[in-house]
Design a protein around this motif. Structure first.
Motif, short mmCIF file in Angstrom:
data_model
loop_
_atom_site.label_atom_id
_atom_site.label_comp_id
_atom_site.label_asym_id
_atom_site.label_seq_id
_atom_site.Cartn_x
_atom_site.Cartn_y
_atom_site.Cartn_z
N GLU A 66 0.81 -1.21 0.00
CA GLU A 66 0.00 0.00 0.00
C GLU A 66 0.85 1.26 0.00
OE1 GLU A 66 -2.52 -0.54 3.36
OE2 GLU A 66 -3.66 -2.15 2.41
N GLU A 67 2.13 1.12 0.34
CA GLU A 67 3.03 2.27 0.32
C GLU A 67 3.48 2.62 -1.09
OE1 GLU A 67 5.76 -1.24 0.20
OE2 GLU A 67 3.83 -0.74 1.13
N ILE A 68 3.19 1.73 -2.05
CA ILE A 68 3.61 1.95 -3.44
C ILE A 68 2.50 2.68 -4.19
CG2 ILE A 68 4.24 0.82 -5.61
CD1 ILE A 68 5.33 -1.50 -3.85
N PRO A 69 2.74 3.91 -4.63
CA PRO A 69 1.67 4.66 -5.31
C PRO A 69 1.42 4.13 -6.72
CG PRO A 69 3.71 5.91 -5.33
CD PRO A 69 3.99 4.68 -4.50
N ILE A 70 0.17 4.09 -7.11
CA ILE A 70 -0.21 3.75 -8.48
C ILE A 70 -0.87 5.00 -9.06
CG2 ILE A 70 -1.52 2.22 -9.99
CD1 ILE A 70 -1.41 0.10 -7.78
#
Length: 514
Positions: A66-70
């Motif tokens: 969830e820390e990885i932005p899309i």
């Protein structure tokens, strides 16, 4: 097609019974709401596919944290349309079959669908490519998708391109299954076909029900309980009911129990997995744990990993059908207006065109399946789901070895030999040409234990390539000798033999740790 386009009424759908009353025989829906739901389904696919595009097969066997932005903004869709249109293969593949129905009517035979599919200009992979090769070489459906002719038969291919079957069958889940059963066997078998039938069933039910948990569970009745696909989705449902707030628990259960690939030569003993079953579970995890929230549904399906553009495309299309185009949040529709008039790659169809065509096909399907039109209101003859027949691919076979061959045929090297210990094998590889040479079809003889197994034609042209060099699933258990001999490999060409995947009919024992 001789149906004229109906005038689209914007009135709200009128239902003749409670929305989730499974005993209902009929549902009523206005022309306007039917169109609204069809638009929601097609637009949803594009939205979900675009969102997951940057992540596709970059997280294999792991979640996208969830820390990885899309990223998402009003430029995303138009950028992919213009710069990487192949992203939308799970949409323009659907449109091949829509085009055949539009040109030849809803009774168009499987052979026409197969012909258009095999001769289309777009590139293909996995079960689709293996089927294209089969069809172009005289193996027609359903044999083109059978696992003994197609090592990728359990792959995701029909699952990602079956949306059209549900979108043209509102409330008529068995009609969707009948279409899916015929067309799905062009490129898949068993669980590979079930993935498409299940997705189409969820679309069909989404026209007349507004409870996503009900849709997920009711659609499962369309496939046999004995199938691996059914059992995997049933496990996801059990996880959801046990803890409906933590999708990661369900993800871990799927990964632990269902992520081992048997069929696809690219996925066996590898972290890569394009199997229909595990990716189907990720569609369902998004739908269930998203709990009707459009953004959460897309994001969860994407963050499950593996084929993380196709899975949210299916999820967003199903939910988009349920809520309708008008209720897709504006945030997720930003940029859609920039692409709705643009044709998909390799087609002459845009979203706006397929909205119109899809409405006509759905209207005709309602009437031919016992429904009727009164003024602006369709009455749908609702169908209770019935399971399609059971079929099991790769039955009784267990992968036991993946070994690098790393040899080539061509020039002075005219023969490759190796041994396996098992009852089946697939040899991966490809035909290669020097840059100054034209495309050609190379030929090899394949011998098994000294007997000619086949003369394999291996094109250098990527569009019509043979996805795997050779295979056999019917060997006598034990040591088997495989020999490849060059028959037609001119100077400047070669055939690379990469990995051999070996199967046994003896189930491997569990690892014991000391």
């Amino acid at each position: 097609m001789n149906l004229k386009l109906f005038f689209f009424s914007g009135m709200i759908a009128l239902l003749s019974c409670n929305i989730n009353d499974v005993s209902a025989k009929e549902y009523k829906i206005s022309k306007g709401e039917l169109l609204n739901k069809i638009k929601g389904g097609w637009a949803g696919q594009v939205i979900g596919c675009t969102y997951g595009g940057p992540t596709e097969f970059k997280w294999n066997g792991t979640m996208i944290g969830e820390e990885i932005p899309i990223p998402w903004d009003d430029t995303r869709m138009v950028w992919y349309y213009k710069n990487s249109p192949g992203l939308y293969d799970d949409v323009y593949m659907d449109l091949t079959f829509v085009q055949v129905f539009e040109k030849y009517g809803l009774d168009a035979p499987d052979s026409l669908h197969a012909k258009y599919f095999a001769n289309a200009g777009y590139p293909l992979w996995h079960a689709n490519q293996a089927a294209r090769y089969n069809i172009l070489n005289g193996i027609m459906p359903p044999e083109s998708g059978h696992w003994k002719n197609n090592p990728h038969a359990d792959d995701i291919d029909f699952q990602i391109e079956a949306d059209f079957a549900g979108l043209m069958s509102p409330g008529m889940v068995n009609a969707a299954s009948e279409i899916g059963w015929r067309i799905g066997h062009i490129m898949n078998y068993g669980d590979g076909v079930y993935g498409g039938i299940y997705v189409a069933a969820m679309y069909a039910l989404a026209f007349v029900h507004n409870d996503i948990e009900f849709i997920v569970e009711e659609a499962l009745k369309s496939i046999p309980r004995q199938s691996k696909y059914y059992q995997c989705i049933a496990d996801v449902l059990r996880c959801y009911r046990k803890d409906p707030k933590d999708w990661k628990k369900a993800w871990f259960e799927v990964q632990k129990k269902w992520s081992a690939d048997t069929g696809c030569p690219d996925g066996v003993f590898q972290p890569y997995n394009i199997d229909a079953t595990v990716n189907g579970a990720y569609i369902v995890i998004g739908l269930l744990y998203g709990r009707g929230d459009y953004g959460a549904t897309i994001d969860i399906s994407t963050r499950c990993g593996y084929d993380s553009d196709c899975n949210p495309a299916n999820a967003a299309g199903i939910l988009g059908t349920m809520i309708g185009y008008d209720k897709i949040p504006a945030y997720w529709k930003q940029g859609l207006d920039k692409v709705e008039d643009l044709n998909f790659a390799h087609t002459e169809m845009s979203l706006n065109k397929v909205y119109e065509i899809g409405f006509r096909h759905a209207s005709e399907m309602i009437i031919r399946n016992g429904g009727r039109l009164t003024g602006d209101i369709f009455t749908i003859n609702y169908q209770q789901p019935k399971p399609v027949p059971l079929e099991v691919g790769f039955e009784g076979l267990y992968p036991v070895e993946r070994r690098r061959i790393g040899s080539n045929l061509g020039g002075k090297n005219r023969e490759i030999s190796f041994k396996i210990n098992g009852s089946a094998f697939v040899l991966s590889g490809r035909a290669v040409k020097n840059s100054d040479r034209p495309d050609s079809i190379l030929e090899i003889e394949v011998y098994i234990n000294g007997n000619l197994h086949e003369v394999a034609k291996i094109p250098t042209n990527n569009r019509i390539r043979r996805h795997d060099l050779t295979w056999n699933y019917d060997l006598t258990e034990g040591e088997n000798n495989i020999t490849l001999k060059a028959i037609k490999i001119p100077e400047g060409y070669r055939i690379d033999a990469t990995d051999v995947i070996v199967y046994s009919r003896n189930r491997p024992g569990k690892l014991v740790y000391y």
